[in-house]
Design an enzyme around this catalytic site. Structure first.
Site, PDB file in Angstrom:
ATOM      1  N   ASP A  82     -19.969 -29.509  18.182  1.00 23.98           N
ATOM      2  CA  ASP A  82     -20.525 -28.467  17.320  1.00 23.98           C
ATOM      3  C   ASP A  82     -21.941 -28.082  17.763  1.00 23.98           C
ATOM      4  O   ASP A  82     -22.712 -28.944  18.226  1.00 23.98           O
ATOM      5  CB  ASP A  82     -20.553 -29.027  15.884  1.00 23.98           C
ATOM      6  CG  ASP A  82     -20.538 -27.941  14.832  1.00 23.98           C
ATOM      7  OD1 ASP A  82     -20.214 -26.793  15.161  1.00 23.98           O
ATOM      8  OD2 ASP A  82     -20.841 -28.265  13.661  1.00 23.98           O
ATOM      9  N   HIS A 206     -19.560 -21.230   8.572  1.00 26.69           N
ATOM     10  CA  HIS A 206     -20.292 -22.507   8.519  1.00 26.69           C
ATOM     11  C   HIS A 206     -21.006 -22.601   7.187  1.00 26.69           C
ATOM     12  O   HIS A 206     -21.310 -21.589   6.563  1.00 26.69           O
ATOM     13  CB  HIS A 206     -21.325 -22.576   9.646  1.00 26.69           C
ATOM     14  CG  HIS A 206     -20.730 -22.743  11.004  1.00 26.69           C
ATOM     15  ND1 HIS A 206     -21.161 -23.695  11.901  1.00 26.69           N
ATOM     16  CD2 HIS A 206     -19.713 -22.084  11.623  1.00 26.69           C
ATOM     17  CE1 HIS A 206     -20.442 -23.613  13.006  1.00 26.69           C
ATOM     18  NE2 HIS A 206     -19.564 -22.641  12.869  1.00 26.69           N
ATOM     19  N   ALA A 208     -20.024 -24.322   4.271  1.00 27.21           N
ATOM     20  CA  ALA A 208     -19.184 -24.140   3.085  1.00 27.21           C
ATOM     21  C   ALA A 208     -19.564 -25.106   1.967  1.00 27.21           C
ATOM     22  O   ALA A 208     -19.120 -24.936   0.832  1.00 27.21           O
ATOM     23  CB  ALA A 208     -17.718 -24.300   3.448  1.00 27.21           C
ATOM     24  N   SER A 209     -20.383 -26.128   2.277  1.00 34.57           N
ATOM     25  CA  SER A 209     -20.815 -27.042   1.224  1.00 34.57           C
ATOM     26  C   SER A 209     -21.679 -26.277   0.234  1.00 34.57           C
ATOM     27  O   SER A 209     -22.623 -25.606   0.627  1.00 34.57           O
ATOM     28  CB  SER A 209     -21.636 -28.198   1.808  1.00 34.57           C
ATOM     29  OG  SER A 209     -20.835 -29.018   2.618  1.00 34.57           O
ATOM     30  N   ASN A 228     -16.273 -24.619   8.124  1.00 33.25           N
ATOM     31  CA  ASN A 228     -16.959 -25.865   8.477  1.00 33.25           C
ATOM     32  C   ASN A 228     -17.584 -26.517   7.249  1.00 33.25           C
ATOM     33  O   ASN A 228     -18.287 -25.843   6.484  1.00 33.25           O
ATOM     34  CB  ASN A 228     -18.093 -25.578   9.473  1.00 33.25           C
ATOM     35  CG  ASN A 228     -17.596 -25.330  10.883  1.00 33.25           C
ATOM     36  OD1 ASN A 228     -16.460 -24.889  11.082  1.00 33.25           O
ATOM     37  ND2 ASN A 228     -18.445 -25.600  11.858  1.00 33.25           N
ATOM     38  N   THR A 231     -22.213 -31.177   4.738  1.00 39.88           N
ATOM     39  CA  THR A 231     -23.101 -31.755   3.718  1.00 39.88           C
ATOM     40  C   THR A 231     -22.346 -32.458   2.584  1.00 39.88           C
ATOM     41  O   THR A 231     -22.695 -33.579   2.196  1.00 39.88           O
ATOM     42  CB  THR A 231     -24.001 -30.659   3.119  1.00 39.88           C
ATOM     43  OG1 THR A 231     -24.668 -29.976   4.183  1.00 39.88           O
ATOM     44  CG2 THR A 231     -25.038 -31.254   2.189  1.00 39.88           C
TER      45      THR A 231
HETATM   46 ZN   LIG Z   1     -22.631 -25.103  11.579  1.00 37.82          ZN
END
Ligand SMILES: [Zn+2]
Length: 280
Positions: A82, A206, A208-209, A228, A231
């Site tokens: 990543d 990216h 998504a938390s 993704n 966290t």
């Molecule tokens: Zn990311």
């Protein structure tokens, strides 16, 4: 970039109206949690290895261990390095057998990002390794949860030109999403996402938390192919450690590991449900 395993997994999920979950793992407890949750929902998954983890001493062994563990799963478990900007690290990851690399040139001016992403795509295509690029800037730290505000948003016309010129197989978009914790209530730019749909490559989201469940579902319905999560998995991991405490009775390491796996798997399962993967 057709022909890669990564492309096939994303395309098959998209054809069923689903998105593929990509989950950052730092150790084998995390990996086991992701595999268990994926198997429970018959979902293909992507295991993300951060550049910090891979560059650290033992990083090659970590990827080798992940590969071996993933091979035993009854669902596709792909490995992706990543957010890497270092060509040497990318070459090492390719040699270590990852399925995909996220070539992150988002800190560079757009023309340099294009040159970088194109060069990596050209280098990895013959190896069957997919390349994800980022246009615009998803702010925030991957490994440390801190408050972040949205960075430069992805321009739909530029995105289409970028994908055409670079030949990348996946594009990370910035539509108000951030890594870590959202500094204010997330407000994703849905109109922009709809216009990005024609960029010519599967899109990834990216950070998504911390997004409301409804937002994640909506993003998938509007064509996000890969989501993704990092966290929230780390929060679940630390939550499990907290629940046991530092003076764990009997020094029961196996029990501790099982608590961590269950907590992280629960979080992964919840995200997979949002992405369209029901229980078997
Ligand atoms: Zn990311």
């Amino acid at each position: 970039m057709t022909g890669t395993r990564f492309a096939a997994v994303l395309a098959e999920a998209a054809s069923a109206g689903r998105a593929v979950g990509a989950f950052t793992c730092y150790d084998l407890l995390g990996l086991e949690a992701v595999v268990r949750a994926a198997q429970a929902r018959a979902a293909p998954v992507i295991v993300l290895v951060g550049p910090g983890s891979f560059a650290a001493e033992g990083g090659d062994r970590l990827v080798a261990a992940f590969r071996a563990a993933a091979a035993g799963a009854d669902v596709p478990v792909l490995l992706q390095l990543d957010h890497v900007a270092d060509r040497e690290l990318i070459a090492r990851a390719a040699a270590a057998g990852v399925d995909a690399v996220m070539a992150d040139g988002s800190r560079l001016p757009d023309d340099e990002n294009l040159a970088f992403s194109s060069a990596v795509a050209k280098e990895l295509r013959p190896l069957g390794i997919a390349v994800e690029a980022e246009l615009g800037r998803v702010e925030g730290d991957e490994d440390l949860a801190a408050l972040a505000a949205a960075g430069a948003l992805t321009d739909p016309a530029e995105a289409a030109a970028f994908v055409r010129a670079s030949g990348v197989g996946c594009l990370a978009v910035s539509i108000g999403n951030v890594h870590g914790h959202y500094a204010s209530t997330p407000a994703l730019d849905w109109d922009r996402l709809e216009r990005l749909r024609d960029a010519g490559a599967p899109l990834s989201l990216h950070g998504a938390s911390g997004l409301p469940d409804a937002d994640v579902r909506r993003a998938v319905s509007l064509g996000i192919a890969k989501v993704n999560v990092n966290t929230e998995l780390r929060a679940a991991y630390f939550g499990a450690l907290d629940s046991v405490g530092v003076h764990a009775e009997g020094l029961d390491l196996r029990g501790l590991g099982e608590k961590v796996i269950e907590a992280v798997a629960d979080t992964v399962g919840g995200k997979l449900a949002l992405l369209g993967w029901g229980p078997r």
